[in-house]
Scaffold this active site. Structure first.
Site, PDB file in Angstrom:
ATOM      1  N   LYS A 171       0.845  -1.206   0.000  1.00 47.37           N
ATOM      2  CA  LYS A 171       0.000   0.000   0.000  1.00 47.37           C
ATOM      3  C   LYS A 171       0.879   1.255   0.000  1.00 47.37           C
ATOM      4  O   LYS A 171       1.595   1.514   0.966  1.00 47.37           O
ATOM      5  CB  LYS A 171      -0.872   0.029   1.264  1.00 47.37           C
ATOM      6  CG  LYS A 171      -1.854   1.184   1.271  1.00 47.37           C
ATOM      7  CD  LYS A 171      -2.442   1.446   2.643  1.00 47.37           C
ATOM      8  CE  LYS A 171      -1.659   2.436   3.448  1.00 47.37           C
ATOM      9  NZ  LYS A 171      -1.631   3.799   2.885  1.00 47.37           N
ATOM     10  N   GLU A 244      10.165   1.297  10.255  1.00 49.66           N
ATOM     11  CA  GLU A 244      11.184   2.300   9.904  1.00 49.66           C
ATOM     12  C   GLU A 244      10.528   3.658  10.123  1.00 49.66           C
ATOM     13  O   GLU A 244       9.664   4.068   9.351  1.00 49.66           O
ATOM     14  CB  GLU A 244      11.613   2.131   8.439  1.00 49.66           C
ATOM     15  CG  GLU A 244      12.280   0.800   8.146  1.00 49.66           C
ATOM     16  CD  GLU A 244      13.709   0.724   8.678  1.00 49.66           C
ATOM     17  OE1 GLU A 244      14.217   1.728   9.210  1.00 49.66           O
ATOM     18  OE2 GLU A 244      14.316  -0.365   8.572  1.00 49.66           O
ATOM     19  N   CYS A 278      13.877  10.917   6.096  1.00 49.88           N
ATOM     20  CA  CYS A 278      13.961  10.461   7.483  1.00 49.88           C
ATOM     21  C   CYS A 278      15.357  10.715   8.037  1.00 49.88           C
ATOM     22  O   CYS A 278      15.512  11.021   9.214  1.00 49.88           O
ATOM     23  CB  CYS A 278      13.581   8.991   7.579  1.00 49.88           C
ATOM     24  SG  CYS A 278      14.512   7.937   6.460  1.00 49.88           S
ATOM     25  N   GLU A 375      10.868  16.560  14.941  1.00 51.25           N
ATOM     26  CA  GLU A 375      11.237  16.261  13.555  1.00 51.25           C
ATOM     27  C   GLU A 375      10.464  17.208  12.642  1.00 51.25           C
ATOM     28  O   GLU A 375       9.250  17.098  12.515  1.00 51.25           O
ATOM     29  CB  GLU A 375      10.877  14.808  13.210  1.00 51.25           C
ATOM     30  CG  GLU A 375      11.220  14.496  11.773  1.00 51.25           C
ATOM     31  CD  GLU A 375      10.813  13.105  11.293  1.00 51.25           C
ATOM     32  OE1 GLU A 375       9.722  12.632  11.632  1.00 51.25           O
ATOM     33  OE2 GLU A 375      11.603  12.508  10.542  1.00 51.25           O
TER      34      GLU A 375
END
Ligand code: NAD
Length: 476
Positions: A171, A244, A278, A375
């Protein structure tokens, strides 16, 4: 192959339109560029059943034949690189050159994984018995991908999962489903029916997958917040998970670097893909002896960088990919403004269509500020002055994240020693963001569970099975 015609899912070897669709936007213009199928729970059930039915045959296929299929997929990606890159720019926003790099890399991930093999360990080979541990596929993998690198991060999962003999339902993010759907069309003619299924849909589809009893494993790439939900949802059926997740990577720049030469590299450590990586540098600690000149050199370089529509020639940084992320980044900028932090560049909202945020650089905001602690995942970078090495290592580690980090110094050995004191899945010395399909990559602390890449990543798509054979049994 020409990329035209409606977008359809791949379920059980058939291209399926689905009963409804959702809009996909170009983030540079906010215009609708396509409709993608909106999968129902019944569509997901069909995809899982197809993957389950295909599993025994695929698992029994010799690994050399599975590798040949992965190489064929790689060639199909490379053979359509330009069409993929254009589509990727239009759905993700990244400049054409970077989109091309991602597409070529996606092919490379598929191909390079075929150099790996599943090992067998002989635990004991004595007069009494032989004991061997081998690695067998798990079954059906549910793979959930994010929007920042939709193609290559999907291949991080497809390549090892299929190599190990699993089947898959993949997906993509609802913000970037198009390249994955075109990949599915190519895969339809390469893989046996049901080995790879691709479903697209809205916010409900991910949770349906993680709760679905038909999956043996969920391989997820996305935010830490969603990762927690995935793990909780996978618990009742004890699915394996690889997560992750997000990061807040520090870069630590020692005073012995060449300021003029390093500025450009440090800029791109933070701003490649508009900061939506990331493992982008998300807080940059610069030694006080070079803080001012390096700060000024980074800002001077930043002023030369062209932000715009990724489809336009010469664009180096595109828009933010989607509205929620755009608003989140603007919120962090607004917070910095309200608190009175000093902006070296940017900080204004771009008054143009599209999710554009000007390159924004902050001058030494406090350590406990949101822009240092959170972040940002966008084009906003705090530069922070440091004095003491022990102190900066402590600050680098004082976070729930632990994905990546980098140390920059002319003294490589000293930097390498410091690198070993950083709590993160990867630490780079004098470069950053280098990943390989043949090296383990993952986060520690709340940046993830498990790894992708390398033998370690491949083995996460297997169960260890120990076979013990008694020699010369007494009854024989
Ligand atoms: P996200 O968590 O919002 O979404 C990721 C995927 O999960 C999407 O496909 C989404 O549709 C799906 N999803 C959303 N809610 C779900 C739920 N409750 N259950 C199951 N699936 C669900 O992340 P994003 O905004 O797409 O990606 C950005 C984040 O991903 C950043 O935090 C970034 O650091 C992280 N990221 C990590 C890595 C890594 O390798 N560690 C790589 C890229 C991005």
């Amino acid at each position: 192959m020409v990329f035209d015609g409606p977008y359809r899912m791949l379920i059980g070897g058939e291209l399926v339109a689905g009963s409804a669709t959702f809009d996909v936007l170009n983030p540079a213009t906010e215009e609708v560029i396509a409709q993608a199928p909106d999968a129902t729970p019944a569509d997901l059930d069909t995809a899982v059943a197809a993957a389950r039915a295909a599993f025994p045959g695929w698992a029994a296929t010799p690994i050399a034949d599975r590798k040949a299929k992965l190489v064929a997929l790689a060639n199909a990606v490379w053979g359509n690189a330009d069409a993929f890159a254009r589509l990727l720019t239009s759905e993700q926003g990244k400049p054409h050159s970077e989109a091309t790099g991602e597409v070529m890399g996606a092919g490379y991930w598929l191909q390079a994984n075929t150099t790996l093999d599943l090992p067998e360990t002989v635990n004991e080979d004595s007069d009494d018995r032989i004991s061997i541990t081998r690695h067998v596929p798990l079954g059906v993998v549910g793979a959930i991908a994010p929007w920042n690198f939709p193609m290559i991060l999907a291949m991080f999962k497809v390549a090892p999962a299929l190599l190990a003999g699993n089947t898959m339902v993949l997906k993509p993010s609802p913000f970037t489903p198009l390249t994955t759907l075109r990949f599915a069309e190519l895969a339809k003619d390469i893989l046996p029916a049901g080995v790879l299924n691709v479903v697209t849909g809205g916010d409900a589809l991910g949770p349906w997958m993680t709760a679905h009893p038909g999956f043996d494993k969920i391989s997820f790439t996305g935010s830490t917040q969603t990762g927690r939900r995935v793990m909780a949802s996978a618990a009742p059926t004890l699915k394996r998970v690889t997560l992750e997740l997000g990061g807040n990577d520090p870069a630590i720049v020692l005073p012995d670097v060449n300021v003029e030469k390093i500025a450009e590299q440090l800029f791109w450590a933070a701003f490649t893909n508009n900061g939506q990586i990331c493992i982008a540098t998300k807080r940059m600690y610069i030694h006080k002896d070079i803080y001012e000149p390096l700060r000024d050199a980074i800002v001077a370089y930043a002023r030369t960088v062209k932000v715009g529509d990724g489809a336009e020639q010469g664009t180096q940084i595109g828009p933010i990919n989607n509205k929620p992320q755009y608003e989140r980044v603007l919120g962090l900028i607004e917070d910095a403004r309200e608190k009175g932090y000093k902006f070296l560049l940017g900080g204004e909202k771009a008054d143009v269509p599209g999710y554009f945020v000007p390159i924004t650089i902050l001058d030494n905001p406090p350590e406990d500020s949101r822009i240092v602690q959170e972040e940002q995942f966008g084009p906003v970078l705090p530069l922070i002055k440091f004095d003491d090495l022990d102190d900066v290592i402590t600050k680098a580690n004082a976070t729930d994240y632990g994905l990546g980090a980098s140390i920059w110094s002319a003294d490589e050995d000293r930097a390498y020693d410091l690198a070993q004191r950083i709590q993160s899945g990867t630490v780079w010395v004098n470069e950053t963001q280098h990943l390989s399909p043949l090296a383990a990559f993952g986060g520690v602390k709340q940046s993830g569970v498990g790894v992708e890449g390398g033998l370690e990543g491949l083995l996460e798509y297997t169960n260890a099975q120990t076979l013990v054979r008694k020699k010369k049994p007494a009854f024989a």
